[in-house]
Design an enzyme around this catalytic site. Structure first.
Site, PDB file in Angstrom:
ATOM      1  N   ARG A 183      37.353  62.039  -4.970  1.00 41.20           N
ATOM      2  CA  ARG A 183      37.108  62.988  -3.867  1.00 41.20           C
ATOM      3  C   ARG A 183      38.212  64.028  -3.925  1.00 41.20           C
ATOM      4  O   ARG A 183      39.392  63.693  -3.875  1.00 41.20           O
ATOM      5  CB  ARG A 183      37.116  62.274  -2.511  1.00 41.20           C
ATOM      6  CG  ARG A 183      37.138  63.235  -1.341  1.00 41.20           C
ATOM      7  CD  ARG A 183      36.876  62.578  -0.004  1.00 41.20           C
ATOM      8  NE  ARG A 183      35.486  62.192   0.140  1.00 41.20           N
ATOM      9  CZ  ARG A 183      34.914  61.889   1.309  1.00 41.20           C
ATOM     10  NH1 ARG A 183      35.621  61.914   2.429  1.00 41.20           N
ATOM     11  NH2 ARG A 183      33.649  61.556   1.363  1.00 41.20           N
TER      12      ARG A 183
ATOM     13  N   HIS B  60      28.302  66.917  -2.268  1.00 40.39           N
ATOM     14  CA  HIS B  60      28.533  65.531  -1.819  1.00 40.39           C
ATOM     15  C   HIS B  60      27.314  64.694  -2.261  1.00 40.39           C
ATOM     16  O   HIS B  60      26.508  64.241  -1.455  1.00 40.39           O
ATOM     17  CB  HIS B  60      28.688  65.508  -0.295  1.00 40.39           C
ATOM     18  CG  HIS B  60      29.280  64.237   0.241  1.00 40.39           C
ATOM     19  ND1 HIS B  60      29.681  63.190  -0.572  1.00 40.39           N
ATOM     20  CD2 HIS B  60      29.529  63.845   1.520  1.00 40.39           C
ATOM     21  CE1 HIS B  60      30.152  62.220   0.193  1.00 40.39           C
ATOM     22  NE2 HIS B  60      30.075  62.585   1.455  1.00 40.39           N
TER      23      HIS B  60
ATOM     24  N   GLN C  13      26.372  60.988  -0.931  1.00 38.78           N
ATOM     25  CA  GLN C  13      25.822  60.972   0.426  1.00 38.78           C
ATOM     26  C   GLN C  13      24.343  61.375   0.421  1.00 38.78           C
ATOM     27  O   GLN C  13      23.501  60.705   1.012  1.00 38.78           O
ATOM     28  CB  GLN C  13      26.611  61.940   1.315  1.00 38.78           C
ATOM     29  CG  GLN C  13      26.085  62.023   2.746  1.00 38.78           C
ATOM     30  CD  GLN C  13      26.410  60.791   3.566  1.00 38.78           C
ATOM     31  OE1 GLN C  13      27.549  60.371   3.593  1.00 38.78           O
ATOM     32  NE2 GLN C  13      25.405  60.230   4.226  1.00 38.78           N
TER      33      GLN C  13
ATOM     34  N   ASP D 207      25.837  68.878   9.940  1.00 37.38           N
ATOM     35  CA  ASP D 207      27.160  68.410   9.497  1.00 37.38           C
ATOM     36  C   ASP D 207      28.197  69.209  10.274  1.00 37.38           C
ATOM     37  O   ASP D 207      27.857  70.178  10.980  1.00 37.38           O
ATOM     38  CB  ASP D 207      27.289  68.633   7.968  1.00 37.38           C
ATOM     39  CG  ASP D 207      28.556  68.010   7.375  1.00 37.38           C
ATOM     40  OD1 ASP D 207      29.193  67.179   8.051  1.00 37.38           O
ATOM     41  OD2 ASP D 207      28.911  68.370   6.227  1.00 37.38           O
TER      42      ASP D 207
ATOM     43  N   CYS E 278      25.886  63.053   8.125  1.00 39.44           N
ATOM     44  CA  CYS E 278      26.649  62.203   7.195  1.00 39.44           C
ATOM     45  C   CYS E 278      27.839  61.543   7.870  1.00 39.44           C
ATOM     46  O   CYS E 278      28.355  60.547   7.357  1.00 39.44           O
ATOM     47  CB  CYS E 278      27.094  63.009   5.981  1.00 39.44           C
ATOM     48  SG  CYS E 278      28.242  64.344   6.364  1.00 39.44           S
TER      49      CYS E 278
ATOM     50  N   ARG F 240      24.884  53.825   2.132  1.00 37.87           N
ATOM     51  CA  ARG F 240      25.844  54.286   1.116  1.00 37.87           C
ATOM     52  C   ARG F 240      26.285  53.114   0.240  1.00 37.87           C
ATOM     53  O   ARG F 240      26.406  53.232  -0.968  1.00 37.87           O
ATOM     54  CB  ARG F 240      27.091  54.886   1.793  1.00 37.87           C
ATOM     55  CG  ARG F 240      26.888  56.144   2.613  1.00 37.87           C
ATOM     56  CD  ARG F 240      26.680  57.362   1.762  1.00 37.87           C
ATOM     57  NE  ARG F 240      27.746  57.588   0.806  1.00 37.87           N
ATOM     58  CZ  ARG F 240      28.893  58.232   1.066  1.00 37.87           C
ATOM     59  NH1 ARG F 240      29.114  58.730   2.248  1.00 37.87           N
ATOM     60  NH2 ARG F 240      29.795  58.423   0.112  1.00 37.87           N
TER      61      ARG F 240
HETATM   62  N1  NVA Z   1      31.167  68.676   4.952  1.00 36.69           N
HETATM   63  C1  NVA Z   1      32.089  67.617   5.301  1.00 36.69           C
HETATM   64  C2  NVA Z   1      31.517  66.300   4.914  1.00 36.69           C
HETATM   65  C3  NVA Z   1      32.377  65.121   5.272  1.00 36.69           C
HETATM   66  C4  NVA Z   1      31.796  63.810   4.800  1.00 36.69           C
HETATM   67  C5  NVA Z   1      33.431  67.847   4.652  1.00 36.69           C
HETATM   68  O1  NVA Z   1      33.447  68.258   3.474  1.00 36.69           O
HETATM   69  O2  NVA Z   1      34.460  67.656   5.300  1.00 36.69           O
HETATM   70  N1   CP Z   2      30.090  60.763   5.091  1.00 38.79           N
HETATM   71  C1   CP Z   2      31.255  60.560   4.471  1.00 38.79           C
HETATM   72  O1   CP Z   2      31.414  60.834   3.296  1.00 38.79           O
HETATM   73  O2   CP Z   2      32.217  60.027   5.274  1.00 38.79           O
HETATM   74  P1   CP Z   2      33.758  59.822   4.912  1.00 38.79           P
HETATM   75  O3   CP Z   2      34.394  61.207   4.888  1.00 38.79           O
HETATM   76  O4   CP Z   2      34.291  58.979   6.011  1.00 38.79           O
HETATM   77  O5   CP Z   2      33.871  59.173   3.580  1.00 38.79           O
END
Ligand code: NVA
Ligand code: CP
Length: 302
Positions: free
Chosen positions: A99, A126, A129, A217, A257, A285
């Site tokens: 990540r 992502h 997800q 989101d 998500c 997930r």
């Molecule tokens: N769009 C959000 C998703 C978090 C799971 C982010 O990138 O922070």
């Molecule tokens: N939805 C998701 O990826 O959550 P986290 O940021 O908690 O991993």
């Protein structure tokens, strides 16, 4: 040849069907020791609750060993190049889950690693997800071809991944984003050239009307914290509330998500309503990622 999962489009339709069948089996209690004696390194350069725990738990359930690396506790945070890290990790581990911020960072990791690299979220995509969300929707609605899915809010990494999924699953994707906050144009164009049916609209009601799923989101993603105030202004009117859900199909679901900001992108009422499937999304997930790792790591021994 190793296979990475940086985008949903890295899987063929057959592979996705296989992953979903295995995820369904895992959900029903099937056991597997596919990762026995194998290690998976989880590189987290951004915060996570669901992704980190579902990967760690999934690796353990498959008999493998997860190793978490964060910038503050590894040499990555002290400037060791990705290309060096990738070659070192490839010797110790059988896959790398990452990540990070810029998508080019995970592309660099994948190009230097000789083990599969799995995208656990970048600023651009992502895919774990959205792959899992499509599994959740297919479990509920069956074939998604020709069904309408609505996206309301930021044209972010989640929206981009839904666009990628549209051509693979054949649903009609309607996205309502504030002006200037639309999805990545290159991803839209590529999806449309693969046959995806995508509508970009300005009014959330057009995205929600008759949809089987209304998705949203956060307004400010990780890394955009300084823009949060500005975004709150620009995204007014893009909250998924009961009035918006009332326009969707009678059996429509609400998806997010998570983490969610109640009172911003979604009302408390919708998030906690019987139409909300956010907890099921989060649970799935685990099973989908187990199936994905089983697929990507099956060829590699030793
Ligand atoms: N769009 C959000 C998703 C978090 C799971 C982010 O990138 O922070
Ligand atoms: N939805 C998701 O990826 O959550 P986290 O940021 O908690 O991993």
């Amino acid at each position: 040849m190793k296979k990475d999962f940086l985008s949903i489009t890295d899987l063929t339709e057959n592979e996705i069907m296989h992953v979903f069948a295995r995820a369904d089996a895992f959900k029903k209690g099937e056991r597997s020791s596919a990762l026995s004696s194998k290690s998976v390194v989880l590189v987290f350069e951004k915060a996570s609750t669901r992704t980190r725990v579902s990967f760690e738990a999934g690796i353990s359930r498959l008999g493998g060993h997860p190793v978490v690396l964060t910038p503050d506790a590894s040499q990555m945070g002290r400037g060791e190049p990705i290309k060096d890290t990738a070659r070192i990790l490839s010797g110790y581990a059988h896959a790398i889950v990452m990540r990070t911020f810029g998508h080019s960072r995970i592309e660099e990791m994948a190009s230097w690693a000789d083990v599969p690299v799995i995208n656990a979220l970048t600023d651009l995509l992502h895919p774990c997800q959205v792959l899992s969300d499509c599994f959740t929707l297919k479990q509920r609605f069956g074939d998604l071809r020709g069904r309408k899915i609505g996206w309301v809010g930021d044209g972010n990494n989640m929206a981009n991944s839904w666009i990628n999924a549209a051509s693979l699953f054949g649903f009609d994707l309607w996205l309502a984003c504030p002006e200037g906050f639309g999805p990545e144009r290159k991803i839209m164009d590529a999806a449309i050239s693969r046959g995806a049916r995508i509508e970009l609209v300005g009014d959330p009601r057009d995205a929600a009307r008759d949809a089987i799923a209304v998705n949203t989101d956060v307004w400010a993603s990780m890394g955009q914290e300084q823009e949060a105030g500005l975004r709150e202004e620009k995204f007014k009117g893009f909250q998924v509330d009961s009035d918006l859900m009332a326009l969707a199909a009678s059996n429509a679901v609400f998806m997010h998500c998570l983490p969610a900001h109640r009172g911003q992108e979604v009302s408390e009422e919708v998030l906690e309503s019987p139409r909300s499937i956010v907890w099921e999304q989060a649970l799935n997930r685990l099973y989908v990622q187990m199936a994905l790792m089983e697929l990507l790591m099956q060829e590699r021994n030793g």
